[in-house]
Design an enzyme around this catalytic site. Structure first.
Site, PDB file in Angstrom:
ATOM      1  N   LEU A  80       0.835  -1.205   0.000  1.00 20.04           N
ATOM      2  CA  LEU A  80       0.000   0.000   0.000  1.00 20.04           C
ATOM      3  C   LEU A  80       0.876   1.264   0.000  1.00 20.04           C
ATOM      4  O   LEU A  80       2.060   1.209   0.290  1.00 20.04           O
ATOM      5  CB  LEU A  80      -0.910  -0.008   1.227  1.00 20.04           C
ATOM      6  CG  LEU A  80      -2.010  -1.069   1.204  1.00 20.04           C
ATOM      7  CD1 LEU A  80      -2.780  -1.061   2.522  1.00 20.04           C
ATOM      8  CD2 LEU A  80      -2.979  -0.828   0.031  1.00 20.04           C
ATOM      9  N   GLY A 127       0.561   3.519  -2.715  1.00 16.40           N
ATOM     10  CA  GLY A 127       0.421   4.069  -4.064  1.00 16.40           C
ATOM     11  C   GLY A 127       1.744   4.488  -4.675  1.00 16.40           C
ATOM     12  O   GLY A 127       2.826   4.071  -4.233  1.00 16.40           O
ATOM     13  N   CYS A 140       3.044   7.441  -4.606  1.00 19.73           N
ATOM     14  CA  CYS A 140       3.775   8.349  -3.718  1.00 19.73           C
ATOM     15  C   CYS A 140       4.780   7.594  -2.870  1.00 19.73           C
ATOM     16  O   CYS A 140       5.953   7.934  -2.819  1.00 19.73           O
ATOM     17  CB  CYS A 140       2.766   9.079  -2.832  1.00 19.73           C
ATOM     18  SG  CYS A 140       3.533  10.167  -1.648  1.00 19.73           S
ATOM     19  N   GLY A 144      12.505  15.627 -20.502  1.00 15.81           N
ATOM     20  CA  GLY A 144      11.467  16.278 -19.694  1.00 15.81           C
ATOM     21  C   GLY A 144      12.075  17.103 -18.582  1.00 15.81           C
ATOM     22  O   GLY A 144      12.796  16.567 -17.741  1.00 15.81           O
ATOM     23  N   GLY A 145      11.817  18.410 -18.621  1.00 18.12           N
ATOM     24  CA  GLY A 145      12.371  19.316 -17.598  1.00 18.12           C
ATOM     25  C   GLY A 145      11.302  19.772 -16.626  1.00 18.12           C
ATOM     26  O   GLY A 145      11.302  20.912 -16.177  1.00 18.12           O
ATOM     27  N   ILE A 168       9.811  16.153 -11.978  1.00 13.98           N
ATOM     28  CA  ILE A 168      10.358  14.799 -11.794  1.00 13.98           C
ATOM     29  C   ILE A 168      11.698  14.682 -12.531  1.00 13.98           C
ATOM     30  O   ILE A 168      12.686  14.173 -11.988  1.00 13.98           O
ATOM     31  CB  ILE A 168       9.345  13.731 -12.255  1.00 13.98           C
ATOM     32  CG1 ILE A 168       8.123  13.764 -11.326  1.00 13.98           C
ATOM     33  CG2 ILE A 168       9.970  12.339 -12.270  1.00 13.98           C
ATOM     34  CD1 ILE A 168       6.991  12.823 -11.698  1.00 13.98           C
ATOM     35  N   ASP A 217      -5.073  12.069  -7.993  1.00 14.99           N
ATOM     36  CA  ASP A 217      -4.618  12.338  -9.364  1.00 14.99           C
ATOM     37  C   ASP A 217      -5.713  12.130 -10.410  1.00 14.99           C
ATOM     38  O   ASP A 217      -5.620  12.675 -11.507  1.00 14.99           O
ATOM     39  CB  ASP A 217      -3.416  11.446  -9.716  1.00 14.99           C
ATOM     40  CG  ASP A 217      -2.125  11.897  -9.040  1.00 14.99           C
ATOM     41  OD1 ASP A 217      -2.172  12.857  -8.245  1.00 14.99           O
ATOM     42  OD2 ASP A 217      -1.078  11.280  -9.309  1.00 14.99           O
ATOM     43  N   HIS A 258      14.897  34.129  15.435  1.00 19.01           N
ATOM     44  CA  HIS A 258      16.155  34.541  14.803  1.00 19.01           C
ATOM     45  C   HIS A 258      17.275  33.644  15.289  1.00 19.01           C
ATOM     46  O   HIS A 258      17.314  33.338  16.476  1.00 19.01           O
ATOM     47  CB  HIS A 258      16.442  35.996  15.170  1.00 19.01           C
ATOM     48  CG  HIS A 258      17.743  36.478  14.612  1.00 19.01           C
ATOM     49  ND1 HIS A 258      17.896  36.768  13.271  1.00 19.01           N
ATOM     50  CD2 HIS A 258      18.946  36.703  15.209  1.00 19.01           C
ATOM     51  CE1 HIS A 258      19.151  37.166  13.058  1.00 19.01           C
ATOM     52  NE2 HIS A 258      19.803  37.131  14.213  1.00 19.01           N
TER      53      HIS A 258
HETATM   54  P1  FAD Z   1      -1.605   6.878  -6.414  1.00 21.49           P
HETATM   55  O1  FAD Z   1      -0.591   7.184  -5.408  1.00 21.49           O
HETATM   56  O2  FAD Z   1      -1.201   6.804  -7.842  1.00 21.49           O
HETATM   57  O3  FAD Z   1      -2.282   5.524  -5.971  1.00 21.49           O
HETATM   58  C1  FAD Z   1      -3.229   4.894  -6.765  1.00 21.49           C
HETATM   59  C2  FAD Z   1      -3.253   3.417  -6.443  1.00 21.49           C
HETATM   60  O4  FAD Z   1      -4.361   2.844  -7.132  1.00 21.49           O
HETATM   61  C3  FAD Z   1      -2.015   2.689  -6.935  1.00 21.49           C
HETATM   62  O5  FAD Z   1      -1.460   1.958  -5.875  1.00 21.49           O
HETATM   63  C4  FAD Z   1      -2.531   1.781  -8.040  1.00 21.49           C
HETATM   64  O6  FAD Z   1      -1.854   0.557  -8.062  1.00 21.49           O
HETATM   65  C5  FAD Z   1      -3.990   1.575  -7.627  1.00 21.49           C
HETATM   66  N1  FAD Z   1      -4.877   1.239  -8.745  1.00 21.49           N
HETATM   67  C6  FAD Z   1      -4.997   1.875  -9.934  1.00 21.49           C
HETATM   68  N2  FAD Z   1      -5.964   1.302 -10.689  1.00 21.49           N
HETATM   69  C7  FAD Z   1      -6.455   0.276  -9.956  1.00 21.49           C
HETATM   70  C8  FAD Z   1      -7.481  -0.681 -10.163  1.00 21.49           C
HETATM   71  N3  FAD Z   1      -8.200  -0.713 -11.267  1.00 21.49           N
HETATM   72  N4  FAD Z   1      -7.714  -1.579  -9.184  1.00 21.49           N
HETATM   73  C9  FAD Z   1      -6.997  -1.579  -8.040  1.00 21.49           C
HETATM   74  N5  FAD Z   1      -6.023  -0.700  -7.778  1.00 21.49           N
HETATM   75  C10 FAD Z   1      -5.772   0.228  -8.722  1.00 21.49           C
HETATM   76  N6  FAD Z   1       3.661  14.389  -4.950  1.00 21.49           N
HETATM   77  C11 FAD Z   1       3.895  15.224  -3.925  1.00 21.49           C
HETATM   78  O7  FAD Z   1       2.954  15.776  -3.352  1.00 21.49           O
HETATM   79  N7  FAD Z   1       5.169  15.473  -3.502  1.00 21.49           N
HETATM   80  C12 FAD Z   1       6.243  14.902  -4.082  1.00 21.49           C
HETATM   81  O8  FAD Z   1       7.381  15.135  -3.682  1.00 21.49           O
HETATM   82  C13 FAD Z   1       6.022  14.018  -5.177  1.00 21.49           C
HETATM   83  N8  FAD Z   1       7.062  13.406  -5.775  1.00 21.49           N
HETATM   84  C14 FAD Z   1       6.822  12.525  -6.793  1.00 21.49           C
HETATM   85  C15 FAD Z   1       7.905  11.913  -7.401  1.00 21.49           C
HETATM   86  C16 FAD Z   1       7.705  11.026  -8.435  1.00 21.49           C
HETATM   87  C17 FAD Z   1       8.894  10.350  -9.077  1.00 21.49           C
HETATM   88  C18 FAD Z   1       6.371  10.723  -8.852  1.00 21.49           C
HETATM   89  C19 FAD Z   1       6.117   9.735  -9.951  1.00 21.49           C
HETATM   90  C20 FAD Z   1       5.288  11.327  -8.252  1.00 21.49           C
HETATM   91  C21 FAD Z   1       5.506  12.241  -7.221  1.00 21.49           C
HETATM   92  N9  FAD Z   1       4.449  12.905  -6.597  1.00 21.49           N
HETATM   93  C22 FAD Z   1       4.688  13.778  -5.583  1.00 21.49           C
HETATM   94  C23 FAD Z   1       3.061  12.715  -7.033  1.00 21.49           C
HETATM   95  C24 FAD Z   1       2.323  11.766  -6.093  1.00 21.49           C
HETATM   96  O9  FAD Z   1       2.993  10.541  -6.083  1.00 21.49           O
HETATM   97  C25 FAD Z   1       0.891  11.606  -6.566  1.00 21.49           C
HETATM   98  O10 FAD Z   1       0.267  12.849  -6.695  1.00 21.49           O
HETATM   99  C26 FAD Z   1       0.108  10.764  -5.562  1.00 21.49           C
HETATM  100  O11 FAD Z   1       0.678   9.485  -5.418  1.00 21.49           O
HETATM  101  C27 FAD Z   1      -1.351  10.634  -5.996  1.00 21.49           C
HETATM  102  O12 FAD Z   1      -2.034   9.886  -5.060  1.00 21.49           O
HETATM  103  P2  FAD Z   1      -3.329   9.049  -5.435  1.00 21.49           P
HETATM  104  O13 FAD Z   1      -3.806   8.463  -4.148  1.00 21.49           O
HETATM  105  O14 FAD Z   1      -4.247   9.853  -6.237  1.00 21.49           O
HETATM  106  O15 FAD Z   1      -2.830   7.893  -6.397  1.00 21.49           O
END
Ligand code: FAD
Length: 471
Positions: free
Chosen positions: A44, A46, A48, A182-183, A186, A313, A445
């Protein structure tokens, strides 16, 4: 038990166990709901936790140590060259992720949340089919879609063994020459990590500036540093072709209608992310995503089907973990019939580059685009005692306020630890603070937080530590 043979019922079914889904599960359970959380990943947390925020920040911290040790030469302290044990570094970031993901397991268990590891899709507005688990179907009263996003592919790199951000975070090796396509944040964060580990970085960005969405006043300070750390930064450029070569890859990079061939050992593609809404059979629930594939929601987080919510997201807005978690709490509270809304004035954004960039609320660029008259106070870190003691004066804080009322509308920062400082700016916005509130608040300070007070003083024409205009 035969896989996929059971059907069960729940009050709240949550698809996705990221910072949206697991937080919603905890909050809903605490508010007395029976909750089932479904995620197809082994662990668990995700994106993040497993391949985003947390492993990237653990690595950035490690590389910061290398950079700080090198910078200490200026203070008369020298260390030998950094010896990098990739296995240990990998194990360390892995252990950080493990502890946190186990922590989530424990939090959910203690609240009686049922966790199902499997892939969910809608079979109706109150039904999910689950693949890969003992439970084959779930009927629910309320649903929360928290399926997050996945990496966008680069057409030129399709079917080639290029790295995604997740691959790069797994630290397979330290390539000698790394192309970062990509700039955005990430690409920049990971580019700086690999530069710190010793790779020669070439960054290719399609737009005229790096970090296009951010205030270029702030970005320019980071770009200056990247120019020192990277071998090359190519803006307004596009990777139009990519092939495997004996050494690695040959990329064709187009700039000003001219194409150059460049050779790299590895290629990291960081060209954005797309929402996971196409794998859910949303039509079965009666939900249609918008043109960007995101699910529109009300301030309560409800989709067009009111008992189904979308957070994180998959919902519109910045793809950030803290936005997902806030939306998660709102959705859980609404489901538990509490009055709750996503009525936040600001969602802070942080880029963990060196130096860091952070902003919250209105940016200078947005004010310009809206033709809005604003008052901007800028305070350079070069005038701040604490920044001098850290040997880090490459930064500034700017406060954007309403010229009549002094209401704080936005705060932008670049410098060391601004990821921590930006919370004060967000609190100021949420509390409806004015410049005066920031000015009369005593800041300790010597700390970097004083720069916020100083920037407010500059905006109010009452600066103490920088000269008044014209003097
Ligand atoms: P997610 O974290 O994407 O979780 C979604 C979950 O749903 C996943 O585990 C996936 O497996 C599951 N899932 C999808 N479809 C299905 C399905 N049909 N059935 C069952 N399970 C499913 N954000 C920040 O705020 N700060 C940061 O510093 C930051 N750094 C990042 C660095 C990188 C390299 C990346 C890639 C992202 C970063 N992010 C950061 C963005 C952040 O990770 C996301 O915004 C965040 O994880 C979104 O959370 P979420 O709960 O919407 O989805």
């Amino acid at each position: 038990m035969v896989m996929g043979s059971l059907a069960q019922e729940t009050e709240v079914a949550i698809i996705g166990g990221g910072p949206g889904g697991y937080v919603a599960a905890i909050r809903a359970a605490d508010l007395g709901k029976e909750v089932t959380l479904i995620d197809e990943r082994e662990r668990l947390g995700g994106v993040c936790l497993t391949e985003g925020c947390i492993p990237s920040k653990a690595l950035i911290n490690a590389v910061d140590l290398i950079n700080s040790a090198q910078a200490a030469k200026r203070f008369g302290i020298s260390f030998g060259e950094a010896q990098i044990d990739l296995d240990k570094l990998r194990n360390w970031t892995g252990s950080v992720v493990n502890v946190l993901t186990k922590g989530i397991d424990g939090l959910l268990k203690r609240r009686g949340v049922e966790v199902i590891k499997g892939r969910a899709r809608f079979t109706g507005p109150n039904e999910l089919a689950i693949e890969g688990a003992d439970v084959s179907a779930i009927r629910f009263q309320h649903g929360i879609i928290a399926t997050g996003s996945r990496i966008s592919e680069l057409p030129a790199a399709r079917d080639l063994p290029v790295w995604s951000s997740a691959d790069a975070l797994a630290l397979p090796e330290i390539p000698e020459r790394l192309l970062v396509v990509g700039g955005g944040y990430i690409g920049l964060e990971l580019g700086l990590v690999y530069a710190g580990l010793g790779s020669r970085i070439t960054m290719v960005e399609f737009f005229p500036n790096l970090l296009m969405g951010a205030d270029q006043d702030l970005v320019s300070i980071v770009v200056k540093n990247c120019e020192k750390r990277f071998a090359s930064i190519m803006v307004e450029s596009k990777v139009v072709g990519l092939e495997k070569s004996s050494a690695g890859f040959v990329a064709q990079v187009e700039h000003n209608n001219e194409t150059t061939k460049l050779e790299f050992d590895r290629v990291l593609v960081a060209v954005g992310r797309k929402p996971n809404t196409d794998n859910l059979d949303l039509d079965q629930a009666g939900i249609t995503p918008n043109d960007q594939g995101r699910i529109e929601v009300t301030p309560e987080g409800r989709t067009s089907v009111p008992h189904i919510f979308a957070i994180g997201d998959v919902a519109p807005g910045p793809m950030l973990a803290h936005k997902a978690s806030r939306e998660a709490k709102v959705a859980a509270e609404v489901i538990a019939e509490h009055h709750s809304e996503f009525d936040n004035r600001a969602i802070p954004a942080v880029v963990f580059t060196d130096p860091e960039i952070a902003w919250t609320g209105l940016t200078e660029r947005e004010a310009e685009e809206q033709g809005r008259n604003v008052n901007i106070g800028r305070f350079p870190l070069a005038a701040l005692g604490r920044a001098r003691t850290l040997g880090r004066t490459d930064g500034l804080v700017k406060i954007i306020s309403d010229p009549d009322s002094g209401l704080v509308l936005g705060v932008g920062m670049v410098g060391p630890h601004v990821s921590e400082l930006i919370a004060e700016g967000t609190l100021a916005l949420e509390m409806g603070a004015t410049l005066e509130d920031l000015m009369v608040t005593i800041h300790p300070h010597p700390t970097l937080s004083e720069a916020i007070m100083e920037a407010a003083e500059v905006a109010a024409g009452a600066a103490v530590h920088i000269n008044p205009p014209g003097k």
